[in-house]
Design a protein around this motif. Structure first.
Motif, PDB file in Angstrom:
ATOM      1  N   ASP A   1      26.604  32.316 -10.449  1.00 34.57           N
ATOM      2  CA  ASP A   1      26.640  31.253  -9.436  1.00 34.57           C
ATOM      3  C   ASP A   1      25.286  30.623  -9.131  1.00 34.57           C
ATOM      4  O   ASP A   1      25.233  29.596  -8.451  1.00 34.57           O
ATOM      5  N   ALA A   2      24.212  31.195  -9.633  1.00 34.47           N
ATOM      6  CA  ALA A   2      22.895  30.597  -9.411  1.00 34.47           C
ATOM      7  C   ALA A   2      22.695  29.340 -10.240  1.00 34.47           C
ATOM      8  O   ALA A   2      21.733  28.599 -10.015  1.00 34.47           O
ATOM      9  N   PHE A   3      23.586  29.111 -11.196  1.00 36.98           N
ATOM     10  CA  PHE A   3      23.353  28.038 -12.155  1.00 36.98           C
ATOM     11  C   PHE A   3      24.411  26.944 -12.108  1.00 36.98           C
ATOM     12  O   PHE A   3      24.652  26.261 -13.104  1.00 36.98           O
ATOM     13  N   ARG A   4      25.011  26.771 -10.958  1.00 42.02           N
ATOM     14  CA  ARG A   4      25.988  25.687 -10.806  1.00 42.02           C
ATOM     15  C   ARG A   4      25.339  24.323 -11.075  1.00 42.02           C
ATOM     16  O   ARG A   4      25.958  23.431 -11.640  1.00 42.02           O
ATOM     17  N   THR A   5      24.096  24.187 -10.626  1.00 42.62           N
ATOM     18  CA  THR A   5      23.418  22.892 -10.783  1.00 42.62           C
ATOM     19  C   THR A   5      23.310  22.498 -12.251  1.00 42.62           C
ATOM     20  O   THR A   5      23.611  21.359 -12.621  1.00 42.62           O
ATOM     21  N   THR A   6      22.867  23.422 -13.081  1.00 44.87           N
ATOM     22  CA  THR A   6      22.717  23.096 -14.505  1.00 44.87           C
ATOM     23  C   THR A   6      24.075  22.963 -15.184  1.00 44.87           C
ATOM     24  O   THR A   6      24.258  22.098 -16.048  1.00 44.87           O
TER      25      THR A   6
ATOM     26  N   GLU B   1      15.863  26.805  -6.176  1.00 47.24           N
ATOM     27  CA  GLU B   1      16.481  28.135  -6.249  1.00 47.24           C
ATOM     28  C   GLU B   1      17.029  28.420  -7.650  1.00 47.24           C
ATOM     29  O   GLU B   1      16.939  29.548  -8.152  1.00 47.24           O
ATOM     30  N   THR B   2      17.588  27.389  -8.283  1.00 43.78           N
ATOM     31  CA  THR B   2      18.100  27.564  -9.642  1.00 43.78           C
ATOM     32  C   THR B   2      16.967  27.922 -10.596  1.00 43.78           C
ATOM     33  O   THR B   2      17.091  28.838 -11.418  1.00 43.78           O
ATOM     34  N   LEU B   3      15.853  27.208 -10.466  1.00 39.25           N
ATOM     35  CA  LEU B   3      14.702  27.494 -11.327  1.00 39.25           C
ATOM     36  C   LEU B   3      14.133  28.884 -11.037  1.00 39.25           C
ATOM     37  O   LEU B   3      13.763  29.617 -11.960  1.00 39.25           O
ATOM     38  N   ALA B   4      14.083  29.239  -9.772  1.00 39.04           N
ATOM     39  CA  ALA B   4      13.531  30.538  -9.399  1.00 39.04           C
ATOM     40  C   ALA B   4      14.339  31.686  -9.981  1.00 39.04           C
ATOM     41  O   ALA B   4      13.793  32.744 -10.311  1.00 39.04           O
ATOM     42  N   ALA B   5      15.639  31.459 -10.145  1.00 39.79           N
ATOM     43  CA  ALA B   5      16.484  32.516 -10.711  1.00 39.79           C
ATOM     44  C   ALA B   5      16.087  32.851 -12.142  1.00 39.79           C
ATOM     45  O   ALA B   5      16.357  33.944 -12.635  1.00 39.79           O
ATOM     46  N   ASP B   6      15.429  31.902 -12.812  1.00 44.74           N
ATOM     47  CA  ASP B   6      14.933  32.148 -14.172  1.00 44.74           C
ATOM     48  C   ASP B   6      13.425  32.402 -14.198  1.00 44.74           C
ATOM     49  O   ASP B   6      12.833  32.499 -15.278  1.00 44.74           O
ATOM     50  N   GLY B   7      12.822  32.451 -13.010  1.00 46.83           N
ATOM     51  CA  GLY B   7      11.393  32.755 -12.952  1.00 46.83           C
ATOM     52  C   GLY B   7      10.483  31.544 -13.046  1.00 46.83           C
ATOM     53  O   GLY B   7       9.337  31.665 -13.487  1.00 46.83           O
ATOM     54  N   TYR B   8      10.960  30.390 -12.609  1.00 47.52           N
ATOM     55  CA  TYR B   8      10.143  29.175 -12.658  1.00 47.52           C
ATOM     56  C   TYR B   8       9.900  28.630 -11.252  1.00 47.52           C
ATOM     57  O   TYR B   8      10.713  28.833 -10.349  1.00 47.52           O
ATOM     58  N   LEU B   9       8.803  27.919 -11.127  1.00 46.79           N
ATOM     59  CA  LEU B   9       8.421  27.312  -9.852  1.00 46.79           C
ATOM     60  C   LEU B   9       8.437  25.797  -9.976  1.00 46.79           C
ATOM     61  O   LEU B   9       8.182  25.252 -11.057  1.00 46.79           O
ATOM     62  N   LEU B  10       8.728  25.134  -8.866  1.00 51.76           N
ATOM     63  CA  LEU B  10       8.848  23.680  -8.862  1.00 51.76           C
ATOM     64  C   LEU B  10       7.832  23.077  -7.887  1.00 51.76           C
ATOM     65  O   LEU B  10       7.751  23.497  -6.733  1.00 51.76           O
ATOM     66  N   ASP B  11       7.090  22.107  -8.375  1.00 54.71           N
ATOM     67  CA  ASP B  11       6.147  21.386  -7.511  1.00 54.71           C
ATOM     68  C   ASP B  11       6.456  19.896  -7.612  1.00 54.71           C
ATOM     69  O   ASP B  11       6.564  19.356  -8.721  1.00 54.71           O
ATOM     70  N   VAL B  12       6.617  19.228  -6.459  1.00 51.94           N
ATOM     71  CA  VAL B  12       6.995  17.813  -6.429  1.00 51.94           C
ATOM     72  C   VAL B  12       5.975  17.031  -5.609  1.00 51.94           C
ATOM     73  O   VAL B  12       5.644  17.411  -4.497  1.00 51.94           O
TER      74      VAL B  12
ATOM     75  N   PRO C   1       5.091  35.070 -14.340  1.00 51.14           N
ATOM     76  CA  PRO C   1       5.015  36.070 -15.418  1.00 51.14           C
ATOM     77  C   PRO C   1       6.384  36.607 -15.841  1.00 51.14           C
ATOM     78  O   PRO C   1       6.546  37.095 -16.965  1.00 51.14           O
ATOM     79  N   ASP C   2       7.366  36.516 -14.954  1.00 52.33           N
ATOM     80  CA  ASP C   2       8.705  37.028 -15.270  1.00 52.33           C
ATOM     81  C   ASP C   2       9.648  35.949 -15.793  1.00 52.33           C
ATOM     82  O   ASP C   2      10.858  36.190 -15.910  1.00 52.33           O
ATOM     83  N   ALA C   3       9.124  34.783 -16.103  1.00 55.12           N
ATOM     84  CA  ALA C   3      10.000  33.681 -16.531  1.00 55.12           C
ATOM     85  C   ALA C   3      10.798  34.059 -17.776  1.00 55.12           C
ATOM     86  O   ALA C   3      10.291  34.718 -18.684  1.00 55.12           O
ATOM     87  N   CYS C   4      12.030  33.627 -17.773  1.00 55.88           N
ATOM     88  CA  CYS C   4      12.954  33.908 -18.875  1.00 55.88           C
ATOM     89  C   CYS C   4      12.683  32.922 -20.018  1.00 55.88           C
ATOM     90  O   CYS C   4      12.804  31.719 -19.841  1.00 55.88           O
ATOM     91  N   GLU C   5      12.335  33.450 -21.146  1.00 55.43           N
ATOM     92  CA  GLU C   5      12.088  32.599 -22.317  1.00 55.43           C
ATOM     93  C   GLU C   5      13.364  31.861 -22.691  1.00 55.43           C
ATOM     94  O   GLU C   5      14.444  32.423 -22.677  1.00 55.43           O
ATOM     95  N   ASP C   6      13.220  30.633 -23.039  1.00 48.76           N
ATOM     96  CA  ASP C   6      14.337  29.797 -23.523  1.00 48.76           C
ATOM     97  C   ASP C   6      15.375  29.466 -22.456  1.00 48.76           C
ATOM     98  O   ASP C   6      16.425  28.922 -22.774  1.00 48.76           O
ATOM     99  N   CYS C   7      15.118  29.830 -21.208  1.00 42.32           N
ATOM    100  CA  CYS C   7      16.137  29.613 -20.177  1.00 42.32           C
ATOM    101  C   CYS C   7      16.005  28.272 -19.464  1.00 42.32           C
ATOM    102  O   CYS C   7      16.876  27.896 -18.689  1.00 42.32           O
ATOM    103  N   LEU C   8      14.898  27.600 -19.683  1.00 40.99           N
ATOM    104  CA  LEU C   8      14.701  26.295 -19.059  1.00 40.99           C
ATOM    105  C   LEU C   8      15.507  25.247 -19.822  1.00 40.99           C
ATOM    106  O   LEU C   8      15.478  25.204 -21.051  1.00 40.99           O
TER     107      LEU C   8
END
Lengths: 183, 73
Positions: free
Chosen positions: A123-128, B12-23, B38-45
């Motif tokens: 459910d964390a990835f509904r957006t994508t 929050e979606t990006l954070a679940a894969d270990g990424y940060l967002l700056d706007v 450092p914990d970012a998921c490879e290939d998950c972006l």
């Protein structure tokens, strides 16, 4: 650091409006295709759903295949194999950004190939997942979610999650529509 | 106009894969930088075109007004 970005969008440009596969009346005697995406616990999750469909809905059995990469679309070969050999397909688990998008793209691909499909994402990835559905010309595509994350779950937790999702899986596979607002 | 709620969802979606967002907004454009922890998921972006679709809704601007930067750029 992440590697180069893999593209799950695949065959996305100028797609026709979503067309849903014709649903079977029930799953009795059906061969259930399981397309696991290599994410941790995906094969266990899908396998448990397949087992439950055989045990409780008299499905004939399952065919399990593995994607070459969780972030990329299903290959034409696998799509054609499932379309030829399976009555329905379950795919997932979209437990990350790119794999949830890819899983939804695969679900739409199967529907367009004539195979009713269920996509499972966390459910964390509904957006994508929603963004990919829209990009595929299938805005509102209905997929199933389970709480994030799936990867660290123990076997008994996987069984519990599968049990919880089973009624919705069946509903989608034999229901009328997986795309809201589409013809 | 930025929809703070939608942007938080993207974050929050990006954070679940270990990424940060700056706007950052400037001169009618929006600079969006995604960085990896450092914990970012490879290939998950997700690829940039799909991310731009997602950001368009959250930022309230067309995708051609978004300057999107990924960790390996």
């Amino acid at each position: 650091m992440p590697n180069a970005i893999l593209d799950p969008t695949g065959r996305t440009s100028h797609r026709a409006p979503a067309v849903l596969a014709k649903r079977p009346a029930d799953l009795s005697g059906a061969v259930i295709g399981l397309l696991e995406n290599t994410k941790k616990n995906a094969v266990e999750f899908l396998g448990e759903l397949g087992r439950l469909l055989v045990e409780r809905h008299n499905a004939a059995g399952t065919v399990l295949r593995t994607k070459t990469n969780f972030a990329l679309p299903v290959s034409d070969e696998l799509r054609d194999e499932f379309a030829r050999d399976c009555a329905v397909v379950i795919t997932g688990v979209g437990d990350c950004g790119s794999c949830s998008a890819s899983a939804v793209a695969d679900g739409v691909t199967f529907e367009r190939a004539g195979v009713p499909a269920v996509v499972i994402c966390s459910d964390a990835f509904r957006t994508t997942a929603d963004a990919m559905a829209q990009r595929q010309g299938a805005a509102g595509y209905r997929y199933l979610t389970t709480p994030h994350p799936v990867a660290p779950l123990a076997p008994d937790q996987i069984r519990q999650r599968a049990e919880q999702l089973l009624p919705q899986v069946v509903e989608i596979l034999i229901g009328q529509s997986t795309v809201e607002g589409s013809a | 106009m930025i929809d703070a709620g939608k942007l938080d969802t993207v974050r929050e979606t990006l954070a679940a894969d270990g990424y940060l967002l700056d706007v950052r907004e400037a001169d009618g454009r929006v600079a969006v930088a995604i960085s990896a922890t450092p914990d970012a998921c490879e290939d998950c972006l997700v690829p940039k075109p799909l991310m731009a679709d997602i950001l368009r809704d959250a930022l309230g601007v067309d995708t051609d007004a978004i300057d999107l930067t990924y960790p390996n750029d």
